[in-house]
Design an enzyme around this catalytic site. Structure first.
Site, PDB file in Angstrom:
ATOM      1  N   GLY A  96       0.806  -1.214   0.000  1.00  0.00           N
ATOM      2  CA  GLY A  96       0.000   0.000   0.000  1.00  0.00           C
ATOM      3  C   GLY A  96       0.843   1.269   0.000  1.00  0.00           C
ATOM      4  N   ILE A 127      -2.432  -9.016   0.599  1.00  0.00           N
ATOM      5  CA  ILE A 127      -3.469  -9.854  -0.030  1.00  0.00           C
ATOM      6  C   ILE A 127      -3.321  -9.804  -1.553  1.00  0.00           C
ATOM      7  CG2 ILE A 127      -5.303  -8.108  -0.188  1.00  0.00           C
ATOM      8  CD1 ILE A 127      -7.185 -10.323   0.979  1.00  0.00           C
ATOM      9  N   TYR A 155     -14.558   3.257   9.709  1.00  0.00           N
ATOM     10  CA  TYR A 155     -13.095   3.212   9.763  1.00  0.00           C
ATOM     11  C   TYR A 155     -12.592   3.792  11.097  1.00  0.00           C
ATOM     12  CZ  TYR A 155      -8.296   4.734   8.540  1.00  0.00           C
ATOM     13  OH  TYR A 155      -6.950   4.980   8.525  1.00  0.00           O
TER      14      TYR A 155
HETATM   15  P1  NAD Z   1      -3.353   1.249   1.658  1.00  0.00           P
HETATM   16  O1  NAD Z   1      -4.802   1.048   1.395  1.00  0.00           O
HETATM   17  O2  NAD Z   1      -2.552   2.027   0.687  1.00  0.00           O
HETATM   18  O3  NAD Z   1      -2.648  -0.159   1.887  1.00  0.00           O
HETATM   19  C1  NAD Z   1      -3.240  -1.176   2.640  1.00  0.00           C
HETATM   20  C2  NAD Z   1      -2.771  -2.500   2.062  1.00  0.00           C
HETATM   21  O4  NAD Z   1      -3.443  -3.539   2.802  1.00  0.00           O
HETATM   22  C3  NAD Z   1      -3.120  -2.693   0.591  1.00  0.00           C
HETATM   23  O5  NAD Z   1      -1.953  -2.987  -0.152  1.00  0.00           O
HETATM   24  C4  NAD Z   1      -4.108  -3.858   0.590  1.00  0.00           C
HETATM   25  O6  NAD Z   1      -3.963  -4.723  -0.514  1.00  0.00           O
HETATM   26  C5  NAD Z   1      -3.738  -4.563   1.889  1.00  0.00           C
HETATM   27  N1  NAD Z   1      -4.825  -5.389   2.419  1.00  0.00           N
HETATM   28  C6  NAD Z   1      -6.154  -5.115   2.425  1.00  0.00           C
HETATM   29  N2  NAD Z   1      -6.816  -6.149   2.985  1.00  0.00           N
HETATM   30  C7  NAD Z   1      -5.895  -7.063   3.345  1.00  0.00           C
HETATM   31  C8  NAD Z   1      -5.962  -8.332   3.968  1.00  0.00           C
HETATM   32  N3  NAD Z   1      -7.135  -8.886   4.324  1.00  0.00           N
HETATM   33  N4  NAD Z   1      -4.814  -9.002   4.207  1.00  0.00           N
HETATM   34  C9  NAD Z   1      -3.629  -8.465   3.838  1.00  0.00           C
HETATM   35  N5  NAD Z   1      -3.493  -7.287   3.223  1.00  0.00           N
HETATM   36  C10 NAD Z   1      -4.627  -6.583   2.998  1.00  0.00           C
HETATM   37  O7  NAD Z   1      -3.242   1.885   3.115  1.00  0.00           O
HETATM   38  P2  NAD Z   1      -2.030   2.719   3.717  1.00  0.00           P
HETATM   39  O8  NAD Z   1      -2.299   4.148   3.442  1.00  0.00           O
HETATM   40  O9  NAD Z   1      -0.742   2.130   3.357  1.00  0.00           O
HETATM   41  O10 NAD Z   1      -2.358   2.513   5.273  1.00  0.00           O
HETATM   42  C11 NAD Z   1      -1.656   1.609   6.098  1.00  0.00           C
HETATM   43  C12 NAD Z   1      -2.141   1.815   7.527  1.00  0.00           C
HETATM   44  O11 NAD Z   1      -1.945   3.181   7.916  1.00  0.00           O
HETATM   45  C13 NAD Z   1      -3.630   1.524   7.732  1.00  0.00           C
HETATM   46  O12 NAD Z   1      -3.826   0.974   9.021  1.00  0.00           O
HETATM   47  C14 NAD Z   1      -4.263   2.905   7.691  1.00  0.00           C
HETATM   48  O13 NAD Z   1      -5.458   2.945   8.412  1.00  0.00           O
HETATM   49  C15 NAD Z   1      -3.182   3.728   8.358  1.00  0.00           C
HETATM   50  N6  NAD Z   1      -3.282   5.152   8.007  1.00  0.00           N
HETATM   51  C16 NAD Z   1      -3.001   5.599   6.745  1.00  0.00           C
HETATM   52  C17 NAD Z   1      -3.113   6.961   6.460  1.00  0.00           C
HETATM   53  C18 NAD Z   1      -2.816   7.511   5.099  1.00  0.00           C
HETATM   54  O14 NAD Z   1      -3.032   8.713   4.855  1.00  0.00           O
HETATM   55  N7  NAD Z   1      -2.292   6.717   4.157  1.00  0.00           N
HETATM   56  C19 NAD Z   1      -3.522   7.854   7.461  1.00  0.00           C
HETATM   57  C20 NAD Z   1      -3.847   7.349   8.715  1.00  0.00           C
HETATM   58  C21 NAD Z   1      -3.693   6.000   9.000  1.00  0.00           C
HETATM   59  N1  SER Z   2      -5.833   9.070   5.170  1.00  0.00           N
HETATM   60  C1  SER Z   2      -6.774   8.234   5.836  1.00  0.00           C
HETATM   61  C2  SER Z   2      -8.099   8.266   5.159  1.00  0.00           C
HETATM   62  O1  SER Z   2      -8.382   9.280   4.557  1.00  0.00           O
HETATM   63  C3  SER Z   2      -6.941   8.686   7.272  1.00  0.00           C
HETATM   64  O2  SER Z   2      -6.704   7.628   8.102  1.00  0.00           O
HETATM   65  O3  SER Z   2      -8.830   7.335   5.262  1.00  0.00           O
END
Ligand code: NAD
Ligand code: SER
Length: 312
Positions: free
Chosen positions: A12, A36, A141
């Site tokens: 991700g 996944i 969420y």
């Molecule tokens: P993303 O959606 O880019 O990546 C998440 C990854 O999880 C994807 O590659 C997806 O294929 C994988 N995934 C989904 N379901 C799955 C499963 N059942 N088993 C294994 N893999 C699975 O998200 P991200 O931005 O990289 O976020 C990572 C973490 O950081 C999350 O917990 C998210 O809530 C948190 N977060 C992200 C942000 C942001 O702005 N990106 C902000 C706050 C919190």
């Molecule tokens: N960047 C994330 C979202 O917009 C916040 O956790 O879902």
């Protein structure tokens, strides 16, 4: 201690950049990346990749046992906008996936990083969210993230699990497009500013949210995981010092670099999720407990985003 690291959800937005930082710090042979989704790209940089659904407890245990994992970065999740489309899936992956990681940590004694989010807050917080502001989220969420924070505190207290978490703000990066969140506009706008010189933003121009450049977020993650245990007073999720700007301010800043860029604002359902989140975050506890300081301001972040995208 030699690290043997497992990253879930590694393909991700965050995982892609965290993998690089972890392999620079500890060596690519110390990392098992899982998701996944499938990929063949990581073998080129010496990182072993395995396909894994975090809801599959047996497979997760096999990987942890076979590779003698002692640190897990648990990134697999469904983000805010995707979560509203499928609340049950969001709960399953975000809560039950984390429970699998937590339960196995009692048996295999590994450390855990599990991110939380500014989505833990709801509209009762007003503009500025403190560490101890009420947690009444309106998105599913956000509900899963509050639950995750409470479970982290519980497993730490009851079972001594060394779990650490950050309430990331909206993260801005250029390498991988974000995965179904509300803050995605702050990434898409850069791509479209360069590609088509036009963007239709899905929140109102006056929408102000806490944001951070990915390099600061990755550094925060590594610094938190390096912090001495006795310094930490929170296990679920630390507020982080963050940037705070409106969608229009971001547009104007990009336009300084790309004068022909035009942006329109046509809010959709994601406006409601954005409106329920705070404008700004007080990250004093992260500064006091483990010394985190922001390095990228809006100017620096915009310049680096645009240059990186131009050269990519
Ligand atoms: P993303 O959606 O880019 O990546 C998440 C990854 O999880 C994807 O590659 C997806 O294929 C994988 N995934 C989904 N379901 C799955 C499963 N059942 N088993 C294994 N893999 C699975 O998200 P991200 O931005 O990289 O976020 C990572 C973490 O950081 C999350 O917990 C998210 O809530 C948190 N977060 C992200 C942000 C942001 O702005 N990106 C902000 C706050 C919190
Ligand atoms: N960047 C994330 C979202 O917009 C916040 O956790 O879902």
């Amino acid at each position: 201690m030699e690290r043997r690291i497992l990253v879930t959800g590694a393909l991700g937005q965050i995982g892609t950049e965290l993998l690089r930082a972890l392999s620079l710090k500890y060596g690519s042979d110390k990392i098992i990346a899982t998701d996944i989704k499938d990929t063949e790209k990581l073998s080129n940089i010496g990182i072993k990749f395995l396909k894994l659904d975090v809801l599959n407890l047996e497979e997760l245990e096999n990987i942890i046992k076979n590779y003698k994992i002692n640190e897990v970065y648990h990134l697999a999740a469904i983000l805010s906008a995707s979560g509203e489309k499928n609340p049950k899936l969001c709960w399953d992956i975000n809560v039950n996936g984390l429970l699998n990681v937590l339960e196995l940590s009692i048996k295999y004694n590994y450390r855990i990083f599990s991110p939380s989010s500014i989505a833990v807050f709801g509209s009762d917080v007003g503009g500025l969210a403190f560490q101890n502001s009420p947690l009444n989220p309106s998105t599913v969420y956000g509900i899963t993230k509050v639950t995750g924070e409470l479970m982290a505190e519980y497993y730490h207290r009851s079972h001594g699990v060394d779990i650490r978490g950050l309430r990331y703000p909206g993260l801005i990066s250029w390498e991988v497009m974000p995965g179904g969140g509300t803050t995605d506009y702050a990434v898409e706008i850069f791509h479209e500013a360069l590609a088509s010189k036009k963007y239709t933003c899905f929140v109102k121009k006056e929408t102000r949210l806490p944001m951070m450049y990915m390099k600061d977020a990755i550094r925060a993650t590594l610094e938190l995981m390096d912090a001495p245990e006795e310094k930490l007073t929170i296990r679920g999720g630390y507020n982080l010092p963050s940037l705070s700007f409106t969608a229009e301010e971001l547009y104007r800043k990009i336009k300084e670099e790309i004068p022909e860029f035009e942006c329109e604002f046509e809010p959709d359902n994601r406006q409601d999720y954005a409106d329920s989140w705070p404008d700004e975050i007080d990250g004093t506890l992260s500064e006091n407990d483990w010394g985190f300081k922001l390095e990228y301001d809006l100017d620096l972040m915009c310049r680096e985003m645009i240059n990186s995208l131009k050269n990519s």
